[in-house]
Design an enzyme around this catalytic site. Sequence first.
Site, mmCIF file in Angstrom:
data_model
loop_
_atom_site.group_PDB
_atom_site.id
_atom_site.type_symbol
_atom_site.label_atom_id
_atom_site.label_comp_id
_atom_site.label_asym_id
_atom_site.label_seq_id
_atom_site.Cartn_x
_atom_site.Cartn_y
_atom_site.Cartn_z
ATOM 1 N N LYS A 181 19.937 28.716 27.168
ATOM 2 C CA LYS A 181 18.721 28.070 27.900
ATOM 3 C C LYS A 181 17.926 28.591 28.619
ATOM 4 C CE LYS A 181 21.419 23.350 26.048
ATOM 5 N NZ LYS A 181 21.690 22.698 27.067
ATOM 6 N N GLN A 197 23.354 19.443 33.661
ATOM 7 C CA GLN A 197 24.723 20.108 32.181
ATOM 8 C C GLN A 197 25.869 19.027 32.103
ATOM 9 O OE1 GLN A 197 23.615 22.378 29.243
ATOM 10 N NE2 GLN A 197 25.404 21.557 28.060
ATOM 11 N N ASP A 215 15.543 16.642 28.711
ATOM 12 C CA ASP A 215 17.416 16.110 27.204
ATOM 13 C C ASP A 215 16.578 14.710 26.553
ATOM 14 O OD1 ASP A 215 18.570 17.887 27.139
ATOM 15 O OD2 ASP A 215 19.297 17.390 28.887
#
Length: 319
Positions: free
Chosen positions: A53, A97, A120
């Site tokens: 990412k 994460q 997200d």
Amino acid sequence: MAARILDGNAIRDEIYGELAGEIASLAAAGIRPGLAAVLVGDNPASRVYVKSKIAACEKLGLASIQVTPPATISTAELLAVVQDLNRRDDVDGILVQLPLPPQVDAKKILDAVDPAKDVDGFHPINVGHLVAGRPTLVACTPSGVMEIFRRSAILLEGANAVVLGRSDIVGKPMALLLMHANATVTICHSKTRNLPEVIRRADIVVAALGRAGMVTPEFVRPGATVIDVGINRISDPAQAENFFAHFPERLAAFREKGTALVGDVHPDVAGVAGAITPVPGGVGPLTIAMLMSNTIKAARLRRGSRASASVPAVAAVPR
Ligand code: NDP
């Protein structure tokens, strides 16, 4: 007849080309979108995901920061990290994460992310907007799948779509996006009866089960579009022989490495389907592309007044 292969890497590159234009117009307004990645502890898989990412940010010219607290961090300490990122003006997107260590209350952490920076799309406020069909930040994997449909001219209106899996991060938002695109949607899970029969009625199958090769050719209606979200690592030689019986190059690669990444869809489904995403190289690249797209969108929305002179209006999501 062999299925059309829906190439996720090519679609990702197309999206990156478009994002480069948006980044340039934000830069003209003095804005450089920034993504903060919170990587707790030392999980090797999480490290690989965060690395890719950050690499995508660098490739596109977005700012990125990594916060790497130790695995022993408490919920209160991690909340303080998130709140600090919420306050920073140079941070447009925050990704925490997963998985988090067991002593951390993951729900509390995810709920603490400012919804305006929730790239997200996991925050209940953004999920609520998605349910209501309002523009919002949508979970990256399902919105990446929608890009595959749109850019491959796969018709959703009126189609029978079967979503395999009902997780918060893939199955549920996927089903909502398909419904908003006027597909007739069936959601399947571990308690679904007669799964093969349900799948066989589908014009479109999206498999997000986490079960290597569970969708076999007998399940699939000839000509159907099959999207394989699953990422599973196999290391059993007998399983690899079954998977790659018709793919000698992949079998040879497995023999050399001792492992292979496979989806939830058996590769032989390519002989029945009309179109199919490969694993790897299908949905995966789109997940990261949509994270980049969400970060740019979050920057535009949050710092919009400073950019409004040069940046086009935000497209409504879901489409
Ligand atoms: P989860 O484990 O959270 O959800 C799996 C879903 O599949 C559940 O709803 C479960 O049902 C259902 N399921 C499992 N086994 C069966 C079965 N035998 N029959 C019917 N339904 C079943 O997984 P995720 O949604 O997080 O991920 C799914 C897959 O997608 C994984 O392989 C993951 O690695 C991959 N993934 C890939 C991404 C990408 O970028 N390509 C991004 C995110 C995930 P129930 O609810 O009843 O338990």
